[in-house]
Scaffold this active site. Structure first.
Site, PDB file in Angstrom:
ATOM      1  N   HIS A 187       1.034  -1.218  -0.169  1.00 14.86           N
ATOM      2  CA  HIS A 187      -0.183   0.332  -0.143  1.00 14.86           C
ATOM      3  C   HIS A 187       1.092   1.246  -0.213  1.00 14.86           C
ATOM      4  O   HIS A 187       1.507   1.794   0.808  1.00 14.86           O
ATOM      5  CB  HIS A 187      -0.679   0.120   1.337  1.00 14.86           C
ATOM      6  CG  HIS A 187      -1.709   1.144   1.361  1.00 14.86           C
ATOM      7  ND1 HIS A 187      -3.130   1.123   1.490  1.00 14.86           N
ATOM      8  CD2 HIS A 187      -1.672   2.455   0.922  1.00 14.86           C
ATOM      9  CE1 HIS A 187      -3.705   2.770   1.584  1.00 14.86           C
ATOM     10  NE2 HIS A 187      -2.806   3.319   1.179  1.00 14.86           N
ATOM     11  N   HIS A 209       1.216   5.637  -1.760  1.00 17.15           N
ATOM     12  CA  HIS A 209       1.520   6.518  -2.761  1.00 17.15           C
ATOM     13  C   HIS A 209       2.441   7.127  -3.082  1.00 17.15           C
ATOM     14  O   HIS A 209       3.088   7.397  -2.179  1.00 17.15           O
ATOM     15  CB  HIS A 209       0.425   7.859  -1.493  1.00 17.15           C
ATOM     16  CG  HIS A 209      -0.315   7.116  -0.671  1.00 17.15           C
ATOM     17  ND1 HIS A 209      -2.366   7.191  -1.185  1.00 17.15           N
ATOM     18  CD2 HIS A 209      -1.048   6.028   0.197  1.00 17.15           C
ATOM     19  CE1 HIS A 209      -2.577   6.434  -0.952  1.00 17.15           C
ATOM     20  NE2 HIS A 209      -2.617   6.260   0.518  1.00 17.15           N
ATOM     21  N   ASP A 243       1.456   2.760   3.243  1.00 21.18           N
ATOM     22  CA  ASP A 243       0.569   4.060   3.325  1.00 21.18           C
ATOM     23  C   ASP A 243       1.509   4.702   3.321  1.00 21.18           C
ATOM     24  O   ASP A 243       0.685   6.339   3.901  1.00 21.18           O
ATOM     25  CB  ASP A 243      -0.672   4.045   4.550  1.00 21.18           C
ATOM     26  CG  ASP A 243      -1.404   4.782   4.395  1.00 21.18           C
ATOM     27  OD1 ASP A 243      -1.523   4.656   3.219  1.00 21.18           O
ATOM     28  OD2 ASP A 243      -1.966   5.349   5.016  1.00 21.18           O
ATOM     29  N   HIS A 279     -10.087   1.063   2.437  1.00 17.40           N
ATOM     30  CA  HIS A 279     -10.438   1.740   3.023  1.00 17.40           C
ATOM     31  C   HIS A 279     -11.191   2.249   4.077  1.00 17.40           C
ATOM     32  O   HIS A 279     -12.237   2.254   4.118  1.00 17.40           O
ATOM     33  CB  HIS A 279      -9.952   3.407   2.138  1.00 17.40           C
ATOM     34  CG  HIS A 279      -9.791   4.494   3.761  1.00 17.40           C
ATOM     35  ND1 HIS A 279      -8.380   5.416   3.272  1.00 17.40           N
ATOM     36  CD2 HIS A 279     -10.117   5.123   4.638  1.00 17.40           C
ATOM     37  CE1 HIS A 279      -8.192   5.300   5.124  1.00 17.40           C
ATOM     38  NE2 HIS A 279      -9.718   6.180   4.978  1.00 17.40           N
ATOM     39  N   LYS A 300      -9.330  -0.571  -5.423  1.00 16.42           N
ATOM     40  CA  LYS A 300      -9.424  -0.016  -4.477  1.00 16.42           C
ATOM     41  C   LYS A 300     -11.009   0.788  -4.553  1.00 16.42           C
ATOM     42  O   LYS A 300     -11.723   1.966  -4.767  1.00 16.42           O
ATOM     43  CB  LYS A 300      -8.024   0.615  -4.308  1.00 16.42           C
ATOM     44  CG  LYS A 300      -8.397   1.923  -3.006  1.00 16.42           C
ATOM     45  CD  LYS A 300      -7.940   1.097  -1.377  1.00 16.42           C
ATOM     46  CE  LYS A 300      -7.804   1.893  -0.625  1.00 16.42           C
ATOM     47  NZ  LYS A 300      -7.212   2.776   0.409  1.00 16.42           N
ATOM     48  N   HIS A 338      -4.627  -0.530   5.588  1.00 13.53           N
ATOM     49  CA  HIS A 338      -4.002  -0.473   7.251  1.00 13.53           C
ATOM     50  C   HIS A 338      -5.045   0.254   8.513  1.00 13.53           C
ATOM     51  O   HIS A 338      -5.135   0.824   9.084  1.00 13.53           O
ATOM     52  CB  HIS A 338      -3.874   1.589   6.672  1.00 13.53           C
ATOM     53  CG  HIS A 338      -4.791   2.769   5.801  1.00 13.53           C
ATOM     54  ND1 HIS A 338      -6.178   1.705   6.035  1.00 13.53           N
ATOM     55  CD2 HIS A 338      -4.752   2.716   4.663  1.00 13.53           C
ATOM     56  CE1 HIS A 338      -6.994   2.786   5.431  1.00 13.53           C
ATOM     57  NE2 HIS A 338      -5.942   3.163   4.563  1.00 13.53           N
TER      58      HIS A 338
HETATM   59  C1  NCD Z   1      -3.469   9.472   2.264  1.00 16.42           C
HETATM   60  C2  NCD Z   1      -2.983  10.244   1.830  1.00 16.42           C
HETATM   61  O1  NCD Z   1      -2.271  10.819   1.694  1.00 16.42           O
HETATM   62  O2  NCD Z   1      -3.086  10.007  -0.168  1.00 16.42           O
HETATM   63  N1  NCD Z   1      -3.555   9.459   3.287  1.00 16.42           N
HETATM   64  C3  NCD Z   1      -2.991   8.797   4.766  1.00 16.42           C
HETATM   65  O3  NCD Z   1      -3.312   9.421   5.816  1.00 16.42           O
HETATM   66  N2  NCD Z   1      -3.304   7.306   4.128  1.00 16.42           N
HETATM   67  C4  NCD Z   1      -4.686   8.277   1.724  1.00 16.42           C
HETATM   68  C5  NCD Z   1      -4.980   7.063   2.544  1.00 16.42           C
HETATM   69  O4  NCD Z   1      -4.324   6.411   2.288  1.00 16.42           O
HETATM   70  O5  NCD Z   1      -5.942   6.907   3.284  1.00 16.42           O
HETATM   71 ZN    ZN Z   2      -3.163   5.569   2.136  1.00 14.92          ZN
END
Ligand code: NCD
Ligand code: ZN
Length: 344
Positions: A14, A16, A248, A137, A100, A175
């Site tokens: 996971h 970003h 995450d 999520h 997702k 998460h």
């Molecule tokens: C994530 C993001 O910034 O894209 N933020 C987070 O707090 N984890 C989005 C997510 O996975 O909830």
């Molecule tokens: Zn995330």
């Protein structure tokens, strides 16, 4: 005392990576340690179609440093307009590895998420048929549900009904932050698994709120009470095949974190492996780090484990406090404890 630890190269289930300049700035932090990552589709606009996912994958590959050995595992962002046939084609082409589910409004860039879960039933049916995992999520967004209860309520009101309607669906609870989620995984069959982040193994809600507000510890789902952190640590370090690493890691510039209404996300790509080694050593479970970071994820996703290895040595790690990006600095997660393991 153990001085070195060699494990199969880990994957991040996971992650970003964002896009553009931010992508170029943060990708090297992941691809030096991790062989693969499940890439979150919450761009603006989101990655909703096979064509979007193919184009995003190409941008990621193009941003890789020369010689990097890293495979992005793409995902699609589920909306009420998602076409089951497009999902099936993207999966058959080997392009996407998960879809997702963001409840609309749950987190960063989730405005296009799902409000009426009946409207995605056909996509979920198709996914169950073709063996494509749903990553969730797991938070409801109802204003009357306390933010610390949103994961537990999601399990009862959304996840459990989805799983009863689609019993064959592969589901990853992303998460997870509560003992409720750990218990739910343990009570259900093998087609349900969960990712756990680095930071939720380290912080509880006091880290965010006691002694002054700490925006860099604010993420979603928000960290909960200590008893929940302990449940996550027990699950992650147990070696149980259904719990695996999804960092995450979610970069936001300091400018966007340090606002009256700051963004959610902790950036852990840089020091995750050092932190995990510390946590697993504290739990006397270093032998299970490989299962959590390198073996359990590929097993659930039906992918081979990595052929190459990663070695950690018992030395204080040296990493920057922030990553420079053209948009401004991104602060690296502070584990609030001394770290004693470095990636060789
Ligand atoms: C994530 C993001 O910034 O894209 N933020 C987070 O707090 N984890 C989005 C997510 O996975 O909830
Ligand atoms: Zn995330």
């Amino acid at each position: 005392m153990t001085k070195t630890l060699t494990i199969r190269r880990p994957d991040d289930w996971h992650l970003h990576l964002r896009d553009g300049e931010m992508l170029r700035a943060v990708l090297p932090q992941t691809c030096t340690h991790f062989a693969r990552a499940i890439i979150m589709p919450n761009l603006v606009p989101p990655v909703v179609s096979m064509a979007d996912a193919a184009a995003y994958r190409d941008r990621i590959v193009d941003a890789l440093p020369t010689g990097a050995d890293f495979t992005p595992l793409m995902t699609l962002y589920l909306t009420e307009d998602t076409d089951p046939e497009d999902v099936a084609s993207a999966h058959a082409a080997g392009l996407i590895h998960a879809v997702k589910l963001y409840p609309a409004g749950a987190t960063t860039n989730s405005a296009s998420g799902v409000s009426n879960f009946d409207n995605v039933a056909q996509v979920l049916e198709k996914m169950a048929e073709i063996g494509l995992p749903l990553c969730t999520h797991g938070e409801v967004t109802d204003a009357d549900v306390d933010i610390f209860d949103r994961e537990a309520v999601f399990i009862d009101r959304v996840l459990d009904p989805i799983r009863r309607n689609h019993p064959a669906l592969l589901v990853v609870m992303e998460h997870i932050t509560t003992s409720n989620a750990v218990d739910y995984v343990n009570a259900n069959p093998e087609n349900l698994a969960a990712t756990i982040t680095t930071h939720h193994l380290v912080i509880n809600r006091n880290h965010i709120l006691a002694g002054g507000i700490k925006p860099h510890y604010y993420c979603l789902p928000v960290a909960k009470r200590e008893e929940h952190r302990l449940a996550l640590r027990a699950a992650a370090t147990s070696g149980d095949a259904r719990f695996f690493l999804g960092t995450d890691s979610a970069p936001h510039t300091d400018e966007n974190k340090l606002l009256p209404c700051g963004c959610a996300g902790c950036f852990t790509a840089t020091n995750t492996m050092s932190i995990l080694a510390e946590v697993f050593e504290q739990e006397d479970a270093l032998d299970n780090l490989e299962a959590f970071a390198s073996l359990n994820g590929p097993r659930f996703y039906g992918l081979p484990i990595n052929e190459t290895t990663l070695t950690l040595v018992r030395e204080t790690p040296d990493y920057p406090g922030h990553i420079d990006t053209p948009d401004g600095p991104v602060t690296v997660f502070d584990p609030a404890m001394p770290l004693n393991w470095s990636v060789k």
